[in-house]
Design a protein around this motif. Sequence first.
Motif, PDB file in Angstrom:
ATOM      1  N   LYS A   3       0.898  -1.239   0.059  1.00  0.00           N
ATOM      2  CA  LYS A   3      -0.309  -0.161  -0.045  1.00  0.00           C
ATOM      3  C   LYS A   3       0.773   1.204  -0.009  1.00  0.00           C
ATOM      4  N   TYR A  42      -0.156  14.367  -5.276  1.00  0.00           N
ATOM      5  CA  TYR A  42      -1.198  13.596  -5.359  1.00  0.00           C
ATOM      6  C   TYR A  42      -1.599  13.504  -6.721  1.00  0.00           C
ATOM      7  N   GLU A  46      -2.097   9.839  -8.133  1.00  0.00           N
ATOM      8  CA  GLU A  46      -3.463   9.397  -7.498  1.00  0.00           C
ATOM      9  C   GLU A  46      -3.738   8.083  -7.739  1.00  0.00           C
ATOM     10  N   ASN A  47      -3.421   7.515  -8.853  1.00  0.00           N
ATOM     11  CA  ASN A  47      -4.044   6.165  -8.971  1.00  0.00           C
ATOM     12  C   ASN A  47      -3.065   5.128  -8.274  1.00  0.00           C
ATOM     13  N   ASP A  50      -2.795   4.960  -1.667  1.00  0.00           N
ATOM     14  CA  ASP A  50      -3.879   4.325  -1.006  1.00  0.00           C
ATOM     15  C   ASP A  50      -4.545   5.341  -0.001  1.00  0.00           C
ATOM     16  N   LEU A  51      -3.618   6.034   0.557  1.00  0.00           N
ATOM     17  CA  LEU A  51      -4.053   6.787   1.897  1.00  0.00           C
ATOM     18  C   LEU A  51      -3.128   8.181   2.082  1.00  0.00           C
ATOM     19  N   ILE A  70      -8.553  17.322  -2.920  1.00  0.00           N
ATOM     20  CA  ILE A  70      -8.750  16.127  -2.961  1.00  0.00           C
ATOM     21  C   ILE A  70     -10.239  15.454  -3.063  1.00  0.00           C
ATOM     22  N   SER A  74     -11.839  12.871  -5.549  1.00  0.00           N
ATOM     23  CA  SER A  74     -11.623  11.370  -5.024  1.00  0.00           C
ATOM     24  C   SER A  74     -12.255  11.233  -3.669  1.00  0.00           C
ATOM     25  N   ASP A  75     -12.726  10.025  -3.141  1.00  0.00           N
ATOM     26  CA  ASP A  75     -12.912   9.578  -2.023  1.00  0.00           C
ATOM     27  C   ASP A  75     -11.659   8.956  -1.169  1.00  0.00           C
ATOM     28  N   LYS A  76     -10.480   9.405  -1.797  1.00  0.00           N
ATOM     29  CA  LYS A  76      -9.441   8.520  -1.149  1.00  0.00           C
ATOM     30  C   LYS A  76      -9.130   9.024   0.314  1.00  0.00           C
ATOM     31  N   GLU A 122     -11.113  -1.324   3.060  1.00  0.00           N
ATOM     32  CA  GLU A 122     -11.152  -1.349   1.454  1.00  0.00           C
ATOM     33  C   GLU A 122     -11.255  -2.634   0.733  1.00  0.00           C
ATOM     34  N   GLN A 155     -14.377   8.112   2.883  1.00  0.00           N
ATOM     35  CA  GLN A 155     -14.106   6.623   2.909  1.00  0.00           C
ATOM     36  C   GLN A 155     -14.931   6.258   4.266  1.00  0.00           C
TER      37      GLN A 155
END
Length: 233
Positions: A3, A42, A46-47, A50-51, A70, A74-76, A122, A155
């Motif tokens: 991760k 970021y 981005e892809n 993970d956090l 962010i 995204s909902d990262k 996740e 999240q």
Amino acid sequence: MKKTILLVEDEESLIAYLQPELEFEDYQVLTATDGEMGWKLYQKQENQIDLVILDWMIAKLDGLEVLRRIRKQSDKPVIMLTARDYVGDKVAGLDSGADDYITKPFEIEELLARIRVILRHEKESTATVYQVKDLILDTKSRQVKRNNKVVQLTQREYELLLFLLKNINETLSRDELLNAVWGVDFDGQPNIVDVYVRYLRHKIDTDDNVSIIKAVRGIGYTLRDDNYETGEK
């Protein structure tokens, strides 16, 4: 597969401490020392990220502004890391989409525990579509829709809604929700459940003002619907 964590922090001594600790736990770590650098990194990665661990008081772009940017795309998961310990600041961070909030100084074990709680939610063993009335949650795409419109959730909001849907028509206590979504090692205030239910209602309730998440006095919450459907993909 490792991760990847993006650490945005302006204290170089703290980066020097946290990075090897995180790498020892088998995380890959990207670092940035100001908000502008963190945002650019970021966007570029981005892809792979993970956090995000994001300090509030950083130069060029403060952490809250980076968080807002962010959340627009995204909902990262994001953990806010800061010396600010005022309730109003915590609420501002959570309202802007932070999944968790940890105050300096802290023990590394606490940070690692919070990271584990967020990341372990996740994984889904099967792709499932949950539907209640016109609310749909697809675990494969991690997308939530209400009345055919995409609903942007953090999240933590997503995990809370998913747990309620997994236990449809059951009354869940605040402790059950807290343990399932935040983890048994969470040491914050139990009323965080009420705060996040309020966030969820604000985002998923429609104009008819009838909430699908019902409060059960003295116990907790339930998500009820007689026409509930679930299907495996």
